[in-house]
Design a protein around this motif. Structure first.
Motif, PDB file in Angstrom:
ATOM      1  N   GLY A 115      76.099 -57.599  69.509  1.00 55.38           N
ATOM      2  CA  GLY A 115      75.063 -58.246  68.727  1.00 55.38           C
ATOM      3  C   GLY A 115      74.181 -59.148  69.570  1.00 55.38           C
ATOM      4  N   GLY A 116      74.780 -59.885  70.495  1.00 59.05           N
ATOM      5  CA  GLY A 116      73.998 -60.751  71.377  1.00 59.05           C
ATOM      6  C   GLY A 116      73.076 -59.974  72.297  1.00 59.05           C
ATOM      7  N   VAL A 117      73.580 -58.865  72.828  1.00 63.52           N
ATOM      8  CA  VAL A 117      72.753 -58.022  73.700  1.00 63.52           C
ATOM      9  C   VAL A 117      71.529 -57.499  72.940  1.00 63.52           C
ATOM     10  N   SER A 118      71.712 -57.126  71.678  1.00 59.69           N
ATOM     11  CA  SER A 118      70.599 -56.631  70.864  1.00 59.69           C
ATOM     12  C   SER A 118      69.509 -57.696  70.706  1.00 59.69           C
ATOM     13  N   MET A 119      69.907 -58.928  70.485  1.00 59.70           N
ATOM     14  CA  MET A 119      68.923 -59.993  70.290  1.00 59.70           C
ATOM     15  C   MET A 119      68.112 -60.244  71.567  1.00 59.70           C
ATOM     16  N   VAL A 120      68.759 -60.155  72.713  1.00 60.26           N
ATOM     17  CA  VAL A 120      68.026 -60.284  73.983  1.00 60.26           C
ATOM     18  C   VAL A 120      67.030 -59.135  74.133  1.00 60.26           C
ATOM     19  N   ALA A 121      67.452 -57.915  73.756  1.00 63.41           N
ATOM     20  CA  ALA A 121      66.557 -56.755  73.837  1.00 63.41           C
ATOM     21  C   ALA A 121      65.339 -56.927  72.934  1.00 63.41           C
ATOM     22  N   ALA A 122      65.534 -57.512  71.745  1.00 60.35           N
ATOM     23  CA  ALA A 122      64.410 -57.758  70.839  1.00 60.35           C
ATOM     24  C   ALA A 122      63.418 -58.726  71.469  1.00 60.35           C
ATOM     25  N   GLY A 123      63.918 -59.739  72.171  1.00 59.36           N
ATOM     26  CA  GLY A 123      63.036 -60.668  72.863  1.00 59.36           C
ATOM     27  C   GLY A 123      62.223 -59.982  73.946  1.00 59.36           C
ATOM     28  N   ILE A 124      62.848 -59.070  74.670  1.00 60.98           N
ATOM     29  CA  ILE A 124      62.126 -58.319  75.707  1.00 60.98           C
ATOM     30  C   ILE A 124      61.046 -57.448  75.078  1.00 60.98           C
ATOM     31  N   ALA A 125      61.351 -56.820  73.940  1.00 55.54           N
ATOM     32  CA  ALA A 125      60.375 -55.950  73.265  1.00 55.54           C
ATOM     33  C   ALA A 125      59.131 -56.733  72.833  1.00 55.54           C
ATOM     34  N   LEU A 126      59.299 -58.017  72.541  1.00 57.64           N
ATOM     35  CA  LEU A 126      58.143 -58.843  72.155  1.00 57.64           C
ATOM     36  C   LEU A 126      57.131 -58.978  73.287  1.00 57.64           C
ATOM     37  N   LEU A 127      57.555 -58.758  74.513  1.00 57.25           N
ATOM     38  CA  LEU A 127      56.666 -58.906  75.676  1.00 57.25           C
ATOM     39  C   LEU A 127      55.830 -57.657  75.948  1.00 57.25           C
ATOM     40  N   LEU A 128      56.114 -56.560  75.261  1.00 58.73           N
ATOM     41  CA  LEU A 128      55.396 -55.314  75.527  1.00 58.73           C
ATOM     42  C   LEU A 128      53.945 -55.393  75.057  1.00 58.73           C
ATOM     43  N   ARG A 129      53.056 -54.792  75.816  1.00 56.93           N
ATOM     44  CA  ARG A 129      51.632 -54.704  75.433  1.00 56.93           C
ATOM     45  C   ARG A 129      51.035 -53.472  76.110  1.00 56.93           C
ATOM     46  N   GLN A 130      50.008 -52.917  75.511  1.00 60.31           N
ATOM     47  CA  GLN A 130      49.379 -51.713  76.070  1.00 60.31           C
ATOM     48  C   GLN A 130      48.609 -52.072  77.340  1.00 60.31           C
ATOM     49  N   PRO A 131      48.867 -51.386  78.462  1.00 58.45           N
ATOM     50  CA  PRO A 131      48.187 -51.723  79.714  1.00 58.45           C
ATOM     51  C   PRO A 131      46.669 -51.569  79.624  1.00 58.45           C
TER      52      PRO A 131
END
Length: 468
Positions: free
Chosen positions: A436-452
């Motif tokens: 569960g903790g690993v998933s929450m970290v992954a969600a935080g990383i996904a927030l950083l995505l943007r179209q180049p």
């Protein structure tokens, strides 16, 4: 007006459409769109067939990953394997299933490996994989046959099917990609119940051999109709510069604008977005594989009956697959990134819910969180599959998505094999809490995505160039 295949960028790996009229339109950012040819001009029929055939093939190979956990006890008794042996066989399978995606994509884009040939080869290798699982008691030979050869075969089929959809539906790929990807989960449902109720040491040879033949026949039959569109192809009925045309497609493009140009794998890596996607999929897929590998065993550990254990895995497989189609459709409306973050958060919360259900010994609560875990544990795959061409274009999608999806080969190690070590050391509650903790970290990383390179504008002014 006849088209010039050289000007159009036609390669030996593309369909022969040189006699059909088309034009190339370049927007202000320099991206080229090849418009004029309809799907029926190229295929002879609607491109919808490039949704349904990949979907059937994905359902056929789903038995590898999503039903394997239900067969482990019988396989252990039949071959004299330990629980660790069976987990590592699946982990090796995941490693090669994900690892072949990039080299297969690179070979496809170089014209060495056509989509059809990849499917034919994959179907034969899947047959070898199940024959090995059936007849080889030596664990290392089983790892080689099922894990390596079967994994490569399933990976060839998986990558080819997903990339096929992305190429044929550049304007509204979310729902289609999700639908096809969903087959990889709920296609396993009949086999989950077969392995739980009608699979034992007296008939395991016959059952596994028949499953191998089933995969070969279905995938081989679908492969005859596989064909890639030309590079830069865009549907003739939608203006790629103004998105004028079908209202639903226009709305989807406004939420998920096409890539500003066609990125090669090296260029995609240099944007920084592809590495972020890779890290996010490593974490999220690891949690998903952990749930697939241990849910039945955990249900038995806390005292739930075999019906609940099998049903929880069946629920997970069905919702895992249906959820992929639902979030694909939602992503066309909400936007791909927002939907991805939502899915990963649901996956993380469901891990803690499974712990709660086990602590209170509630079977219905366990099934509820199996439902949510199944939804989150599958729905992120089509999001990454659709985000990759959204960010980096369709021409190199086989290679670019192969790089992103290769993160799953790392996930297979800590989701299955290393997951068993964590369970042994910390118990199921500790392992599920970590997931569960690993998933929450992954969600935080996904927030950083943007179209180049995407600025504020979505549309552009045409600089038309006609080929032929």
């Amino acid at each position: 007006m006849s088209a010039d295949p050289t000007a159009a960028g036609t390669s030996s790996a593309e369909p022969d459409v040189a006699h059909r009229p088309y034009r190339e339109v370049t927007d202000t950012r320099g991206r080229v769109y090849r418009v004029g040819e309809s799907d029926r001009d190229i295929l002879g029929h609607s491109r919808k067939i490039m949704v349904y055939l990949p979907w059937l093939a994905m359902m056929a190979i789903s038995v590898f990953e999503y039903a394997y956990g239900s067969a482990e006890d019988t396989l252990s008794h039949a071959h004299g394997w330990t629980q660790s042996n069976t987990f590592w066989i699946l982990s090796v399978w995941v490693f090669f299933q994900a690892g072949i995606a990039f080299p297969a994509g690179w070979l496809r884009e170089k014209g060495v490996l056509t989509a059809r040939r990849a499917m034919f080869t994959g179907s034969a290798m899947c047959l070898v994989g199940f024959f090995a699982l059936s007849h080889l008691s030596n664990v290392w030979l089983a790892v080689l046959g099922f894990g390596v050869i079967g994994g490569i075969g399933a990976g060839l089929i998986y990558a080819t099917c997903i990339n096929m959809v992305g190429k044929w539906f550049p304007e509204r790929r979310g729902a289609r990609t999700g639908f096809v990807n969903g087959g990889f989960a709920y296609g396993s449902l009949p086999f989950i119940f077969i392995f739980n109720y009608a699979f034992d040491t007296a008939n395991y040879h016959r059952v596994l051999d028949l499953i191998g033949c089933y995969i070969l026949i279905v995938v081989f039959g679908c492969a005859f109709f596989f064909k890639d569109p030309p590079k830069n192809w865009w549907p003739a009925d939608i203006d790629p510069l103004t998105f004028a045309g079908d209202a639903k497609n226009a709305a989807s493009l406004a939420k998920n604008p096409p890539a500003v140009r066609q990125y090669t794998p090296k260029e995609a890596v240099r944007t920084g977005m592809l590495p972020l996607m890779w890290v996010a999929i490593v974490m999220t897929a690891g949690v998903s594989i952990f749930g697939i590998s241990f849910q039945v065993d955990y249900a038995k550990e806390v005292g739930f009956g075999p019906l609940v254990a099998a049903s929880s895995m069946g629920v997970m497989a069905v919702i895992n697959g249906v959820g992929r189609g639902v979030v694909g459709w939602l992503s066309d409306k909400w936007g791909r990134k927002s939907t991805l973050v939502f899915v990963i958060v649901v996956l993380g919360l469901s891990q803690f819910g499974v712990i709660l259900a086990g602590e209170v010994r509630s079977e219905w609560l366990f099934l509820v969180f199996a439902f949510l875990s199944g939804f989150g544990g599958g729905a992120f795959y089509p999001m990454f599959a659709a985000l990759t061409p959204d960010y980096f274009g369709e021409n190199y999608n086989a290679s670019n998505y192969g790089l992103v999806y290769s993160g799953k080969l790392i996930s297979g190690l800590f989701g299955g094999g290393l997951g068993s070590m964590v369970v042994a050391a910390w118990g199921y509650n500790g392992a599920y809490a970590l997931a569960g903790g690993v998933s929450m970290v992954a969600a935080g990383i996904a927030l950083l995505l943007r179209q180049p390179s995407r600025g504020g504008e979505v549309t552009a002014v045409a600089r038309p160039r006609t080929s032929g």
